[in-house]
Scaffold this motif. Structure first.
Motif, mmCIF file in Angstrom:
data_model
loop_
_atom_site.group_PDB
_atom_site.id
_atom_site.type_symbol
_atom_site.label_atom_id
_atom_site.label_comp_id
_atom_site.label_asym_id
_atom_site.label_seq_id
_atom_site.Cartn_x
_atom_site.Cartn_y
_atom_site.Cartn_z
ATOM 1 N N GLN A 1 7.407 10.563 -4.085
ATOM 2 C CA GLN A 1 6.663 10.593 -5.338
ATOM 3 C C GLN A 1 7.150 11.743 -6.209
ATOM 4 O OE1 GLN A 1 4.335 8.328 -6.506
ATOM 5 N NE2 GLN A 1 4.949 7.080 -4.772
ATOM 6 N N PRO A 2 6.806 11.742 -7.483
ATOM 7 C CA PRO A 2 7.403 12.666 -8.448
ATOM 8 C C PRO A 2 7.312 14.149 -8.120
ATOM 9 C CG PRO A 2 6.229 10.928 -9.579
ATOM 10 C CD PRO A 2 5.935 10.757 -8.125
ATOM 11 N N VAL A 3 6.138 14.639 -7.680
ATOM 12 C CA VAL A 3 5.996 16.084 -7.461
ATOM 13 C C VAL A 3 6.964 16.567 -6.390
ATOM 14 C CG1 VAL A 3 4.433 17.924 -6.747
ATOM 15 C CG2 VAL A 3 3.586 16.084 -8.198
ATOM 16 N N THR A 4 6.992 15.865 -5.259
ATOM 17 C CA THR A 4 7.920 16.233 -4.187
ATOM 18 C C THR A 4 9.353 16.148 -4.667
ATOM 19 O OG1 THR A 4 6.365 15.369 -2.549
ATOM 20 C CG2 THR A 4 8.633 15.692 -1.829
ATOM 21 N N LYS A 5 9.657 15.103 -5.410
ATOM 22 C CA LYS A 5 11.022 14.894 -5.901
ATOM 23 C C LYS A 5 11.460 16.027 -6.823
ATOM 24 C CE LYS A 5 13.832 11.215 -7.952
ATOM 25 N NZ LYS A 5 13.787 9.864 -8.545
ATOM 26 N N LEU A 6 10.551 16.475 -7.689
ATOM 27 C CA LEU A 6 10.888 17.554 -8.625
ATOM 28 C C LEU A 6 11.141 18.863 -7.889
ATOM 29 C CD1 LEU A 6 11.238 18.554 -11.520
ATOM 30 C CD2 LEU A 6 8.765 18.937 -11.611
ATOM 31 N N PHE A 7 10.284 19.198 -6.925
ATOM 32 C CA PHE A 7 10.473 20.434 -6.168
ATOM 33 C C PHE A 7 11.786 20.409 -5.394
ATOM 34 C CE2 PHE A 7 6.040 21.325 -7.061
ATOM 35 C CZ PHE A 7 6.002 22.721 -7.074
ATOM 36 N N GLU A 8 12.093 19.267 -4.780
ATOM 37 C CA GLU A 8 13.336 19.154 -4.019
ATOM 38 C C GLU A 8 14.551 19.263 -4.939
ATOM 39 O OE1 GLU A 8 13.048 15.484 -1.940
ATOM 40 O OE2 GLU A 8 11.834 16.313 -0.308
ATOM 41 N N LEU A 9 14.472 18.632 -6.093
ATOM 42 C CA LEU A 9 15.576 18.660 -7.052
ATOM 43 C C LEU A 9 15.867 20.086 -7.505
ATOM 44 C CD1 LEU A 9 17.580 17.215 -8.949
ATOM 45 C CD2 LEU A 9 15.700 16.929 -10.572
ATOM 46 N N ILE B 1 0.846 -1.180 0.000
ATOM 47 C CA ILE B 1 0.000 0.000 0.000
ATOM 48 C C ILE B 1 0.891 1.242 0.000
ATOM 49 C CG2 ILE B 1 -1.766 1.290 1.275
ATOM 50 C CD1 ILE B 1 -2.835 -1.299 0.147
ATOM 51 N N VAL B 2 0.575 2.217 -0.828
ATOM 52 C CA VAL B 2 1.342 3.466 -0.864
ATOM 53 C C VAL B 2 0.979 4.296 0.356
ATOM 54 C CG1 VAL B 2 1.865 5.563 -2.165
ATOM 55 C CG2 VAL B 2 1.355 3.432 -3.379
ATOM 56 N N THR B 3 1.963 4.637 1.175
ATOM 57 C CA THR B 3 1.764 5.375 2.417
ATOM 58 C C THR B 3 2.212 6.826 2.257
ATOM 59 O OG1 THR B 3 3.977 4.890 3.250
ATOM 60 C CG2 THR B 3 2.248 3.238 3.679
ATOM 61 N N PRO B 4 1.903 7.681 3.250
ATOM 62 C CA PRO B 4 2.416 9.060 3.178
ATOM 63 C C PRO B 4 3.935 9.115 3.079
ATOM 64 C CG PRO B 4 0.695 8.914 4.830
ATOM 65 C CD PRO B 4 0.978 7.500 4.389
ATOM 66 N N GLU B 5 4.624 8.179 3.744
ATOM 67 C CA GLU B 5 6.082 8.139 3.645
ATOM 68 C C GLU B 5 6.524 7.853 2.215
ATOM 69 O OE1 GLU B 5 4.273 6.511 5.954
ATOM 70 O OE2 GLU B 5 4.734 7.932 7.571
ATOM 71 N N ASP B 6 5.811 6.953 1.546
ATOM 72 C CA ASP B 6 6.128 6.680 0.143
ATOM 73 C C ASP B 6 5.863 7.905 -0.715
ATOM 74 O OD1 ASP B 6 6.749 3.945 0.608
ATOM 75 O OD2 ASP B 6 4.619 3.465 0.610
ATOM 76 N N MET B 7 4.798 8.646 -0.380
ATOM 77 C CA MET B 7 4.432 9.813 -1.172
ATOM 78 C C MET B 7 5.506 10.883 -1.142
ATOM 79 S SD MET B 7 1.501 9.340 -2.665
ATOM 80 C CE MET B 7 0.837 10.964 -3.006
ATOM 81 N N GLU B 8 6.306 10.894 -0.060
ATOM 82 C CA GLU B 8 7.387 11.873 0.018
ATOM 83 C C GLU B 8 8.390 11.664 -1.105
ATOM 84 O OE1 GLU B 8 9.118 11.625 3.857
ATOM 85 O OE2 GLU B 8 7.341 12.383 4.909
#
Length: 336
Positions: free
Chosen positions: A176-184, A167-174
């Motif tokens: 996820q692509p949108v968060t990853k792009l903003f952090e990058l 199951i995809v959890t909030p921790e997994d969502m961190e």
């Protein structure tokens, strides 16, 4: 469908059907004209699966707002996520159909999934687009179990939850692509902007980095368009990711980045700069204990930079040291 096939599928999903015909129907594609297809079971399975996921996260995360809950639901019922459930449970092996193209598309997806980490949930943007038939059969199987349980949603969740793991959890969502792009982009000093719009019935998402267009995607759903556009942008900006996530090590004031020469070369290629030029600045010591210092030169659109590395016992290590220090310097000057 043979009894041994029915038994094999029941074993994979962890449920024994009272009405075996329901499972046969759940695994019958519309191209197979000799029996009723899974479309009705998929319809009810789609709806009830979404409801179960909503109930689960509503109870598990009482402080989450509707937007957060919607993202979690979407991640767990996306075509990509459910298609991987079908592959991991090997349900694709038992679908009745008469469609050669379906075989080819499923095989390509199966081969791609085989290269992934099975414990890492992927909801969007895999290497190969997931064939919808795979998510359809997961929904139809869920629908079949639901009907066989006399429409008892509580028993259904207990029965199928294990099949739906991970199951995809909030921790997994961190991750996820949108968060990853903003952090990058933040790490590289760049401004990210995702602008939604519509074209008829389609939602469109456009991604801009430092005001320049990078990617676009469209879908019936706004969040799907956004996530697809973000995945495209991440792929195009992969050179930034390789630099910002490089493993850096400092030992006795010696700074290195893993695969620094390759990363520096890729950065220059993407920026359309000439390739790095390495030179040996110092070669000293007896033959059995040589020491080298290398430098690297980078030519950008408006300047030339040169950086010397630390003293090393091998030429390759000396060049890697110079490349590592050059990458750090270019990052500090916001060239990368």
């Amino acid at each position: 469908m043979e009894p041994r096939v029915i038994a094999a599928v029941e074993d994979k999903i962890g449920y024994q059907f009272r009405n075996k015909k329901l499972l046969e129907e759940a695994l019958t594609h519309s191209s197979f004209t000799h029996a009723v297809s899974y479309q009705r079971l998929e319809f009810i399975g789609d709806s009830i699966l979404s409801s179960m996921i909503c109930n689960h996260f509503y109870l598990a995360y009482p402080t989450f707002d509707p937007g957060q809950l919607s993202l979690l639901r979407a991640a767990n019922v996306s075509t990509e996520k459910l298609a991987r459930v079908a592959i991991h449970r090997r349900l694709h092996l038992y679908v009745r159909h008469s469609s050669p193209p379906l075989v080819q598309s499923v095989k390509a997806f199966v081969d791609a999934v085989a290269q992934e980490d099975p414990l890492r949930p992927i909801s969007y943007g895999g290497a190969v687009k997931a064939p919808k038939v795979l998510s359809d059969i997961v929904e139809s199987v869920v629908g079949a179990v639901y009907v066989d349980l006399n429409f008892n949603i509580e028993k259904l969740w207990v029965t199928v939850r294990a099949m739906l793991e991970p199951i995809v959890t909030p921790e997994d969502m961190e991750h996820q692509p949108v968060t990853k792009l903003f952090e990058l982009c933040q790490k590289n000093g760049k401004k990210i902007d995702i602008k939604p719009c519509r074209n008829g019935d389609k939602s469109i998402a456009n991604v801009y980095v430092d005001g320049e267009f990078v990617a676009s995607a469209s879908s019936d759903q706004k969040y799907t368009a956004k996530l697809e556009a973000v995945n495209i942008a991440l792929h195009k900006l992969s050179h930034l990711e390789s630099l910002s996530t490089s493993k850096m090590v400092e030992d006795n004031d010696n700074f290195t980045i893993e695969e620094a020469k390759h990363k520096l070369y890729e950065a220059c290629r993407v920026k359309k700069w000439p390739k790095p030029v390495y030179s040996i600045e110092k070669d000293s010591g007896p033959s059995h204990d040589k020491k080298f210092i290398s430098s690297v030169q980078i030519t950008t659109e408006d300047d030339v930079f040169q950086m010397s590395g630390d003293e090393k016992s091998r030429v390759k290590e000396a060049e890697s040291s110079a490349a590592s220090l050059m990458i750090r310097a270019l990052q500090q000057m916001n060239y990368l």
